[in-house]
Design an enzyme around this catalytic site. Structure first.
Site, PDB file in Angstrom:
ATOM      1  N   TYR A  73       1.981  -5.012  -3.261  1.00  7.73           N
ATOM      2  CA  TYR A  73       0.477  -5.078  -3.621  1.00  7.73           C
ATOM      3  C   TYR A  73       0.411  -5.660  -4.873  1.00  7.73           C
ATOM      4  O   TYR A  73      -0.701  -6.276  -5.054  1.00  7.73           O
ATOM      5  CB  TYR A  73      -0.079  -3.705  -3.388  1.00  7.73           C
ATOM      6  CG  TYR A  73      -0.222  -3.361  -2.027  1.00  7.73           C
ATOM      7  CD1 TYR A  73      -1.447  -4.085  -1.203  1.00  7.73           C
ATOM      8  CD2 TYR A  73       0.430  -2.409  -1.385  1.00  7.73           C
ATOM      9  CE1 TYR A  73      -1.619  -3.576   0.072  1.00  7.73           C
ATOM     10  CE2 TYR A  73       0.268  -2.204  -0.045  1.00  7.73           C
ATOM     11  CZ  TYR A  73      -0.684  -2.873   0.676  1.00  7.73           C
ATOM     12  OH  TYR A  73      -0.870  -2.544   2.057  1.00  7.73           O
ATOM     13  N   ASN A 126     -10.784  -7.496   4.922  1.00  3.37           N
ATOM     14  CA  ASN A 126     -10.046  -8.326   3.912  1.00  3.37           C
ATOM     15  C   ASN A 126     -10.223  -7.291   2.579  1.00  3.37           C
ATOM     16  O   ASN A 126     -11.096  -6.539   2.423  1.00  3.37           O
ATOM     17  CB  ASN A 126     -10.575  -9.562   3.411  1.00  3.37           C
ATOM     18  CG  ASN A 126     -10.546 -10.409   4.776  1.00  3.37           C
ATOM     19  OD1 ASN A 126      -9.654 -10.493   5.635  1.00  3.37           O
ATOM     20  ND2 ASN A 126     -11.188 -11.719   4.650  1.00  3.37           N
ATOM     21  N   HIS A 154     -10.922  -1.944   5.007  1.00  6.01           N
ATOM     22  CA  HIS A 154      -9.616  -1.723   4.623  1.00  6.01           C
ATOM     23  C   HIS A 154      -9.253  -1.244   3.280  1.00  6.01           C
ATOM     24  O   HIS A 154      -8.230  -1.573   2.744  1.00  6.01           O
ATOM     25  CB  HIS A 154      -8.698  -2.564   5.426  1.00  6.01           C
ATOM     26  CG  HIS A 154      -8.977  -2.760   6.984  1.00  6.01           C
ATOM     27  ND1 HIS A 154      -8.698  -3.614   7.653  1.00  6.01           N
ATOM     28  CD2 HIS A 154      -9.268  -1.714   7.677  1.00  6.01           C
ATOM     29  CE1 HIS A 154      -8.918  -3.135   9.109  1.00  6.01           C
ATOM     30  NE2 HIS A 154      -9.325  -2.154   8.815  1.00  6.01           N
TER      31      HIS A 154
END
Ligand code: APR
Length: 228
Positions: free
Chosen positions: A53, A87, A104
């Site tokens: 991430y 997204n 999300h």
């Protein structure tokens, strides 16, 4: 004022340079999705997950909204527009959309591992040892596979009020997001923009089998020319 609801997926950000999940080789930037996007993956190898991430977050600083994101902002001149996005990037917000629901999660936020109500803005790398005020490890503010989708009820209520529904750049493979379309009122026109459209035939459906930048321009043009 009519309500336009826009459901977006990875395809709308593809022309900004962010890879989609399922277009390439089944891997997500070289990883099995479950390795980097599940509670089990986080348990097994938190460092790998944070690194993954961190790379996505740092890439986000190098990309910009494309004309599909920008054209959706134009609709706000004439309609109440709500964007429900799968997204985790912030390209809709950077384009200027004022009403964006992230189903999300968001790359630019992190949350406490033990108290999900503690959510912080985060623009740099997140590392092991970065803790919340209650001394718990921080994790990406992302809804991983197998986790509840906290914004789902909000998204359902919004979709139930749609006068027009526009779906852009999603493979419609991930539930519950893909199921939202069923909550649109039966008379609501639906536009589906995706070069590889995968949607079951339904009433009032117009499919534009093309990229977001060209497809969104056409739909926005049409909707801005409707007399209200
Ligand atoms: N314009 C529009 N659509 C495009 C473009 C483009 N330029 N390029 C690709 N697409 C389409 C593909 O045809 C595909 O249907 O974008 C879609 C991308 O599908 P996925 O990669 O499955 O992305 P998405 O549907 O957003 O995934 C849903 O899966 O891993 C999870 O949580 C993650 O939110 C994500 C969810």
């Amino acid at each position: 004022m009519q309500n336009i609801v826009v459901l977006t997926g990875a395809g709308i950000s593809a022309e900004s340079g962010i890879n989609t999940f399922r277009d390439a080789d089944g891997l997500w930037e070289g990883h099995d999705i479950m390795e980097v996007a599940s509670p089990q993956g986080w348990k097994n190898d938190p460092e790998l997950v944070l690194d993954f991430y961190n790379k996505r977050r740092s890439q986000l600083h190098t990309v910009t909204p494309n004309t599909a994101h920008l054209d959706l902002v134009t609709l706000e001149k004439q309609y109440k527009v709500t964007i429900i996005t799968q997204n985790v990037d912030d390209l809709h917000e950077r384009a200027g959309s004022t009403n964006v629901v992230h189903l999300h999660g968001e790359l630019l936020k992190v949350r406490s591992q033990f108290d999900e109500r503690i959510v912080l803005d985060w623009t740099e790398d997140l590392n092991l040892g970065d803790r919340c005020e209650r001394n718990s490890q921080l994790r990406p503010h992302i809804v991983w596979f197998g986790e509840a989708v906290p914004m789902l009820d909000t998204a359902i209520t919004i979709t139930e009020q749609a006068d027009v529904l526009i779906i852009i750049g999603t493979s419609m493979q991930v539930y519950p997001a893909a199921g939202l379309v069923q909550y649109a009122p039966p008379q609501t026109p639906i536009y589906f923009i995706d070069p590889n459209p995968a949607i079951s035939p339904t009433k009032n459906l117009t499919i534009l089998p093309e990229k977001a930048t060209t497809g969104v321009a056409k739909v926005v043009d049409e909707l801005m020319n409707v007399k209200q």
